[in-house]
Each structure stands twice: as structure tokens, then as C-alpha cells.
Design a protein around this motif. Structure first.
Motif, mmCIF file in Angstrom:
data_model
loop_
_atom_site.group_PDB
_atom_site.id
_atom_site.type_symbol
_atom_site.label_atom_id
_atom_site.label_comp_id
_atom_site.label_asym_id
_atom_site.label_seq_id
_atom_site.Cartn_x
_atom_site.Cartn_y
_atom_site.Cartn_z
ATOM 1 N N PHE A 223 0.820 -1.206 0.000
ATOM 2 C CA PHE A 223 0.000 0.000 0.000
ATOM 3 C C PHE A 223 0.850 1.251 0.000
ATOM 4 O O PHE A 223 0.442 2.285 -0.522
ATOM 5 C CB PHE A 223 -1.005 -0.017 1.164
ATOM 6 C CG PHE A 223 -0.416 0.287 2.516
ATOM 7 C CD1 PHE A 223 -0.278 1.598 2.939
ATOM 8 C CD2 PHE A 223 -0.015 -0.738 3.358
ATOM 9 C CE1 PHE A 223 0.252 1.889 4.191
ATOM 10 C CE2 PHE A 223 0.520 -0.458 4.603
ATOM 11 C CZ PHE A 223 0.669 0.861 5.021
ATOM 12 N N GLU A 224 2.069 1.157 0.538
ATOM 13 C CA GLU A 224 2.933 2.352 0.564
ATOM 14 C C GLU A 224 3.229 2.836 -0.860
ATOM 15 O O GLU A 224 3.163 4.030 -1.139
ATOM 16 C CB GLU A 224 4.262 2.080 1.283
ATOM 17 C CG GLU A 224 4.150 1.920 2.784
ATOM 18 C CD GLU A 224 4.097 0.466 3.207
ATOM 19 O OE1 GLU A 224 3.817 -0.393 2.337
ATOM 20 O OE2 GLU A 224 4.315 0.182 4.413
ATOM 21 N N GLU A 225 3.525 1.873 -1.749
ATOM 22 C CA GLU A 225 3.819 2.253 -3.135
ATOM 23 C C GLU A 225 2.605 2.901 -3.794
ATOM 24 O O GLU A 225 2.730 3.879 -4.531
ATOM 25 C CB GLU A 225 4.239 1.021 -3.948
ATOM 26 C CG GLU A 225 5.640 0.571 -3.653
ATOM 27 C CD GLU A 225 5.998 -0.727 -4.381
ATOM 28 O OE1 GLU A 225 5.333 -1.055 -5.395
ATOM 29 O OE2 GLU A 225 6.938 -1.400 -3.928
ATOM 30 N N LEU B 238 0.109 4.460 -2.313
ATOM 31 C CA LEU B 238 -0.144 5.787 -1.749
ATOM 32 C C LEU B 238 0.824 6.809 -2.324
ATOM 33 O O LEU B 238 0.454 7.952 -2.602
ATOM 34 C CB LEU B 238 -0.025 5.754 -0.222
ATOM 35 C CG LEU B 238 -1.173 5.106 0.540
ATOM 36 C CD1 LEU B 238 -0.898 5.110 2.038
ATOM 37 C CD2 LEU B 238 -2.500 5.800 0.254
ATOM 38 N N GLN B 239 2.055 6.367 -2.514
ATOM 39 C CA GLN B 239 3.062 7.261 -3.080
ATOM 40 C C GLN B 239 2.644 7.699 -4.489
ATOM 41 O O GLN B 239 2.698 8.880 -4.820
ATOM 42 C CB GLN B 239 4.399 6.516 -3.118
ATOM 43 C CG GLN B 239 5.591 7.414 -3.362
ATOM 44 C CD GLN B 239 6.894 6.613 -3.412
ATOM 45 O OE1 GLN B 239 6.961 5.474 -2.951
ATOM 46 N NE2 GLN B 239 7.924 7.193 -3.988
ATOM 47 N N LYS B 240 2.170 6.722 -5.282
ATOM 48 C CA LYS B 240 1.750 7.018 -6.658
ATOM 49 C C LYS B 240 0.513 7.910 -6.699
ATOM 50 O O LYS B 240 0.477 8.909 -7.403
ATOM 51 C CB LYS B 240 1.406 5.705 -7.388
ATOM 52 C CG LYS B 240 2.591 5.097 -8.128
ATOM 53 C CD LYS B 240 2.107 3.989 -9.063
ATOM 54 C CE LYS B 240 2.324 2.638 -8.424
ATOM 55 N NZ LYS B 240 1.754 1.496 -9.143
ATOM 56 N N LEU C 24 0.836 6.886 7.018
ATOM 57 C CA LEU C 24 1.693 7.871 6.351
ATOM 58 C C LEU C 24 3.147 7.404 6.268
ATOM 59 O O LEU C 24 4.070 8.208 6.167
ATOM 60 C CB LEU C 24 1.612 9.229 7.071
ATOM 61 C CG LEU C 24 0.210 9.839 7.179
ATOM 62 C CD1 LEU C 24 0.278 11.249 7.754
ATOM 63 C CD2 LEU C 24 -0.506 9.855 5.834
ATOM 64 N N SER C 25 3.346 6.085 6.273
ATOM 65 C CA SER C 25 4.722 5.573 6.259
ATOM 66 C C SER C 25 5.338 5.590 4.859
ATOM 67 O O SER C 25 6.498 5.259 4.686
ATOM 68 C CB SER C 25 4.739 4.142 6.791
ATOM 69 O OG SER C 25 3.949 3.328 5.945
ATOM 70 N N PHE C 26 4.548 5.985 3.879
ATOM 71 C CA PHE C 26 5.084 5.965 2.497
ATOM 72 C C PHE C 26 6.028 7.136 2.241
ATOM 73 O O PHE C 26 6.024 8.123 2.973
ATOM 74 C CB PHE C 26 3.934 5.969 1.487
ATOM 75 C CG PHE C 26 3.099 7.224 1.491
ATOM 76 C CD1 PHE C 26 3.358 8.262 0.592
ATOM 77 C CD2 PHE C 26 2.032 7.366 2.381
ATOM 78 C CE1 PHE C 26 2.573 9.418 0.581
ATOM 79 C CE2 PHE C 26 1.250 8.517 2.376
ATOM 80 C CZ PHE C 26 1.523 9.545 1.479
ATOM 81 N N ASN C 27 6.836 6.993 1.198
ATOM 82 C CA ASN C 27 7.744 8.067 0.814
ATOM 83 C C ASN C 27 6.978 9.147 0.063
ATOM 84 O O ASN C 27 6.403 8.885 -0.984
ATOM 85 C CB ASN C 27 8.836 7.524 -0.118
ATOM 86 C CG ASN C 27 9.865 6.710 0.650
ATOM 87 O OD1 ASN C 27 10.142 7.004 1.809
ATOM 88 N ND2 ASN C 27 10.412 5.696 0.015
ATOM 89 N N GLY C 28 6.971 10.313 0.589
ATOM 90 C CA GLY C 28 6.258 11.389 -0.093
ATOM 91 C C GLY C 28 6.472 12.703 0.645
ATOM 92 O O GLY C 28 6.910 12.711 1.798
HETATM 93 C C1 LIG Z 1 11.488 4.983 0.669
HETATM 94 O O1 LIG Z 1 12.593 5.307 -0.149
HETATM 95 C C2 LIG Z 1 13.803 4.703 0.260
HETATM 96 C C3 LIG Z 1 14.916 5.244 -0.630
HETATM 97 O O2 LIG Z 1 14.516 5.286 -1.971
HETATM 98 C C4 LIG Z 1 13.657 3.170 0.161
HETATM 99 O O3 LIG Z 1 14.828 2.542 0.601
HETATM 100 C C5 LIG Z 1 12.506 2.733 1.048
HETATM 101 O O4 LIG Z 1 12.290 1.341 0.922
HETATM 102 C C6 LIG Z 1 11.234 3.480 0.674
HETATM 103 N N1 LIG Z 1 10.219 3.161 1.649
HETATM 104 C C7 LIG Z 1 8.984 2.831 1.311
HETATM 105 C C8 LIG Z 1 8.061 2.530 2.436
HETATM 106 O O5 LIG Z 1 8.582 2.772 0.161
#
Ligand SMILES: *[C@@H]1O[C@H](CO)[C@@H](O)[C@H](O)[C@H]1NC(C)=O
Ligand SMILES: *[C@@H]1O[C@H](CO)[C@@H](O)[C@H](O)[C@H]1NC(C)=O
Ligand SMILES: *[C@@H]1O[C@H](CO)[C@@H](O)[C@H](O)[C@H]1NC(C)=O
Length: 539
Positions: free
Chosen positions: A410-412, A414-416, A450-454
Motif C-alpha cells: 500500500f505504501e507504493e 499511496l506514493q503514486k 503515512l509511512s510511504f515516501n512522499g
Molecule cells: C522509501 O525510499 C527509500 C529510498 O529510496 C527506500 O529505501 C525505502 O524502501 C522506501 N520506503 C517505502 C516505504 O517505500
């Protein structure tokens, strides 16, 4: 001699039994059970200061009243209704037995004054995603005060107040001096129930709306129809439920049923968001609406079976426009969930008319373009839409919310989705229909939405989430215990601060919260071994 023999046999039986119980036990992660400094509060408020100064509450003299300054006035039936409800929750036994008022002791806290502070209390409105649910609660002697800008916050605060009341060692109702400031972390805290795979009687829906309010959920996502049955009774197209429900009279929701559910929910600060999933998941629609579904082909001739909604006929859109026009008047919420997931393209592919249309439109063999074509024409006829992740490549209206469900990553997603600028709600990690041995509430509890990268801007687009209980294996017999208290874990995740994640503390509070739900009449299942002071008594 004989006695000794019996004893030996008994002992053997016990050992065998023990060995069997050990099987499959490894997965259980048993949190440590201690007392939480927050008593039995669930979900945990944002800011709590609790003291050990304890006050007595007497059912005979304690009252919940409007504060003199309150803008709601005595005419707010939503509040009057809630006062009565919470009075009964707080004093279940004395009220039921009609305890003699004269005999009872005086209360240290004689009143809970409810004070609506903003000029418009919203007493007669429907809750929305922007509703203010904040409140401040101050418990002291001789009065406790609950202040909230709107009635929605007052409802949340009344629940919190009721959770502060406990039985002291002599069984007397007590409450400690407490200061609370509270508001939800996420605005959309939903629960999905599915009334298509199995019909759910009104009584079960109402009981669960009640339990939702105890857990500060504020959205009932009503997955009302699907392939299996069409229990929604439409005024415009009555043949849909006549032909598509499991039974046209006993297994349908009439317009007055729907109205009653919506009002019951409103009185508890809960929105009812209806879902009418198309173009897939529509087998039941086809029974009552001729030519709505795509005829599938086997070679060059129709096979007799039908696929998703037929996207190439203008009559389809005429129907959808009229149907959703009705839906948007029946359901007052600003949002209608349009589903849109899991469309099986094989039937479309088999149909020569669809192939021809694809070629005319220049879609090539990309059937997701046909799906987008359908969704866009369909959305045009609906005010706002909630849509699923697959639809993010489309140019949707800006008032569309994307609902992320299914999938392990789900993190991916949410990021998208937030990267594309969409407001989002999350369900993927909260499929409560997946059951397993042990304390799976912890798995739902540990999810951080909110653990996703964004960026911060992206994170602001996540307005909340929903726990889903799909109905393949669920009907009135097992829905409630399967849902509670597992859904409570999601309730706290969506309401409380992000730093509220101590599983041991949660465990202690949740055990008590679960017993409270049981005492209030809901068969919420146990988390583990143990007992409740007031066990479930059946129906
Ligand atoms: C967030 O980005 C970092 C660096 O690109 C990556 O190592 C990590 O797995 C990512 N975390 C998530 C939750 O997608
Ligand atoms: C409430 O007060 C009692 C009596 O002083 C105390 O034992 C208890 O721990 C307090 N409860 C909480 C949750 O602080
Ligand atoms: C269907 O509707 C479109 C757009 O309104 C129109 O151009 C087309 O002629 C219609 N097709 C039929 C068969 O009526």
C-alpha cells in the motif's frame, strides 16, 4: 485403590489435552497485560490529563444537560437523543431496574454540561468530511463540562465521558478528575459492510453503527450491491431489486429502510457513503435491466452469459444518469463510491461490436482505455466520485477521491496516488474478512498510514482510511464478533496521535473497551483468555 486409578486417568486426559492446545500456538504474540494510565479509553484522545482524585456518580442525581451558554438550545434532538443514550450506557443496571431515586447517594459530579460554542451547532445537518469533531472535556466536582464547536464534537466527547466512568471496588460508579482535549487525526474513518454477498438485516446494521460510534468511526461505507444480489430498492428502476435481490420482499432495503439507516447514522455523527460499483461486479444488475450488460461471445455467436456493463451503448449512460440521479437524492452525502475495480476484460474482448467500437475510438487492444471511457462518461453524471487505484491514469475530476484497496504494497500505491495529486483513503492493510489464528488486531494496529515516501503535501492528501468486512463468509450470524474489537484497532489508528502505538498499553485498554462493548450488548469477540465482569448474555 479405585479412587487412585480414576485420578490417574484424569491426569492423563489433562496432559493429552494440553499437548493438543499447544499446536499452532507459536504465532501468538502475547502483549503484557498491565493497567493503562489511561484506564479504558478507546481510541485514546489527543491530550489526556487524568488524576487519581476520584468522584462518585449516582444514577439518581447525575444528569447530562445543555450548558446555559450553549448555542444548540434545548431543541436539538440529536443531542437530547445522545444524552438519553449515554445516560443508559453509564447507568445500565440502575436504569434498567428502575432504582429508587430517593435512596441513592448524592453525586460528587451532579451534571455534565454540554456546551456548543459556535453559533451554528449543525444540529440538523449531515456530517461531512470537513465536520469539526473536536471537543474539550473537563471532569471536576460538582460539574463536568464538555465544550465543542459543533454537535459532532459533543457526540465524540459524550462517548469519551462514558468511557471515563468505572465501577470502584464496591461497585459504585466513579470518575476521576480529568482534562481532555481531543480531535481526530484523520477526517475519514470508515467501515465497509457488504450487503450483497449476504443480506444484512437492518437490526444488524444499526447495531454496528452504534458500535462504530463507540469507536469514533464516522463513515459507513455501504457496499450495497454487487454481482451476487441487488438489495437496494430503486424507485426509478424497481425491477433491479425485483429481479436482482436474493428475495424481492424479504431481502431488500426499501426507501424507508435506507432513510432510517441514514438518520440513525446521522444522530451518531456517521456519514453513509453508498457504493454502486460499475462496470464490473454488476451481474445482479443485469437481471432487472435489459441490455445493460455486455453479451459475451463464444467464437462468432453469443454464449448466453454476460460481462461488465456495456460501455458502447448510449442507453447505458441514459440509465446510469437516471439511476445515479436517484441515488444522489436518496443518500445525502456529497460522495458516492463508484467502485471501478477488478474489471474482467475477457467478455469485452469476445464481443465483435465492442471490438469494432475499440477500433473506431482508436483504443487499439487496450481495454483499460475502454474502461476509462466508460468511467469518464459515468462520472460526468455523478456529483463527486470516490474511485479505486486502477483509475489514477485517467483525467478525473478534481473532486475525486481515490480509494486504495487490495495489494500488499500500500505504501507504493499511496506514493503514486498522492504523487498524482489525488485525495486518498486507505483500506489495503485493513481487510478484516481475512481471519487468522491469534491476535491479528495488532497487525491492523501497527499500520502507519503515512509511512510511504512522499512530501508533506502528499501526506496531507491522505484523509483517512476504512476497515473492510467483505461478505463472502459473513452474515448476521457472525458479522458483529468478527468485526469487533478487530475494527477497534483501525479506529484508534485513525483517530489517535501517530505516536500512540504502544501495543501493551493498547492491549490493556482494548480488553476493557471490548468488555464495555459486550456490556452494552454487542457480542464483541475476546482478544485472548480472560473474562468480563458483565459477560455477554445472548439476545
Ligand atoms: C522509501 O525510499 C527509500 C529510498 O529510496 C527506500 O529505501 C525505502 O524502501 C522506501 N520506503 C517505502 C516505504 O517505500
Ligand atoms: C482513578 O483514581 C483511582 C483512585 O484514586 C486510582 O486508583 C486510579 O488509578 C485512577 N484511574 C486512572 C485511570 O487514573
Ligand atoms: C450516442 O451519443 C453520442 C453522443 O451524444 C452521439 O454522437 C451518437 O450519435 C449517439 N449514438 C446513437 C446510436 O444514438
Amino acid at each position: 485403590m479405585i479412587a487412585t486409578l480414576k485420578f490417574t486417568t484424569l491426569l492423563l486426559a489433562v496432559v493429552v489435552c494440553w499437548a493438543t492446545q499447544d499446536y499452532g500456538y507459536k504465532d501468538v504474540e502475547e502483549p503484557t497485560l498491565g493497567d493503562s494510565q489511561y484506564g479504558s479509553l478507546w481510541p485514546l484522545p489527543q491530550k489526556v490529563q487524568m488524576s487519581t482524585v476520584a468522584f462518585k456518580l449516582s444514577g439518581a442525581s447525575f444528569q447530562i444537560v445543555d450548558a446555559k451558554e450553549s448555542s444548540s438550545g434545548a431543541s436539538c434532538s440529536l443531542l437530547q437523543n445522545a444524552y438519553r443514550r449515554y445516560d443508559e450506557y453509564i447507568f445500565p443496571i440502575s436504569r434498567m431496574q428502575g432504582q429508587n431515586k430517593k435512596k441513592a447517594f448524592a453525586s460528587d459530579v451532579s451534571e455534565l454540561q454540554v456546551w456548543i460554542t459556535s453559533a451554528d451547532s449543525e444540529c440538523d445537518s449531515y456530517p461531512s468530511v470537513t465536520s469539526d469533531e473536536s471537543y474539550e472535556l473537563s471532569v471536576d466536582s460538582p460539574v463536568a463540562v464538555l465544550k465543542a464547536p459543533k454537535v459532532w464534537g459533543a457526540l465524540r466527547g459524550l462517548e469519551t465521558f462514558s468511557q471515563l466512568v468505572y465501577d470502584d471496588e464496591y461497585g459504585a460508579k466513579s470518575i476521576n478528575r480529568t482534562e481532555i482535549q481531543d480531535f481526530p487525526r484523520f477526517a475519514h474513518r470508515g467501515l465497509l459492510l457488504d450487503t450483497s454477498r449476504h443480506f444484512l438485516p437492518i437490526k444488524v446494521i444499526l447495531a454496528n453503527l452504534e458500535a462504530m460510534a463507540w469507536n469514533k468511526f464516522n463513515v459507513f461505507h455501504w457496499h450495497i450491491v454487487d454481482d451476487h444480489s441487488f438489495p437496494y430498492m430503486s424507485r426509478t428502476f424497481p425491477q433491479l431489486s425485483q429481479q436482482g435481490a436474493y428475495h424481492p420482499y424479504t431481502h431488500v432495503y426499501t426507501p424507508s429502510d435506507v432513510k432510517m439507516i441514514i438518520e440513525f447514522a446521522r444522530l451518531r455523527g456517521i456519514r453513509v457513503v453508498s457504493e454502486f460499483d460499475t462496470p464490473g461486479h454488476t451481474q445482479s444488475w443485469g437481471k432487472g435491466q435489459k441490455d445493460l450488460l455486455t453479451p459475451c461471445y463464444s467464437g462468432t455467436s453469443p454464449s448466453g452469459s454476460f460481462g461488465p456493463v456495456n460501455p458502447i451503448l448510449n442507453t447505458t449512460y441514459d440509465f446510469m444518469t437516471m439511476f445515479f440521479k436517484e441515488v444522489s437524492t436518496v443518500f445525502p452525502d456529497a460522495y458516492i463510491h463508484l467502485g471501478g475495480d477488478e474489471v474482467d476484460f475477457s467478455c469485452w474482448k469476445s464481443n465483435p461490436d465492442i471490438q469494432k467500437f475499440m477500433a473506431q475510438q482508436g483504443f487499439g487492444t487496450d481495454y483499460s482505455k475502454l474502461e476509462s471511457f466508460y468511467i469518464q462518461r459515468c462520472v460526468a453524471s455523478v456529483r463527486h466520485g470516490l474511485k479505486v487505484k486502477q483509475m489514477i491514469s485517467n483525467s478525473l475530476k478534481s473532486n475525486t477521491v481515490v480509494h486504495v484497496w487490495m495489494g500488499n504494497k500500500f505504501e507504493e500505491e499511496l506514493q503514486k496516488v498522492t504523487g498524482a495529486g489525488f485525495t486518498t483513503i486507505l483500506s489495503a492493510p485493513w481487510y478484516l474478512d481475512y481471519i487468522s489464528y491469534g491476535q491479528d488486531w495488532q497487525r491492523y494496529y501497527k499500520v502507519e498510514p503515512l509511512s510511504f515516501n512522499g512530501t508533506d503535501a502528499q501526506k496531507k492528501l491522505v484523509v483517512g482510511g476504512e476497515a473492510c468486512l467483505w461478505g463472502e463468509f459473513v452474515d448476521a450470524t457472525n458479522l458483529t464478533p468478527r468485526l469487533w474489537p478487530r475494527a477497534s484497532a483501525v479506529g484508534e489508528r485513525l483517530w489517535s496521535d501517530k505516536d500512540v502505538k504502544d501495543t501493551n498499553d493498547a492491549y490493556s485498554r482494548l480488553i476493557q473497551h471490548r468488555c464495555r462493548m459486550v456490556q452494552r450488548g454487542i457480542p464483541a469477540e475476546p482478544l485472548f483468555t480472560g473474562y468480563c465482569a458483565h459477560e455477554y448474555k445472548g439476545v
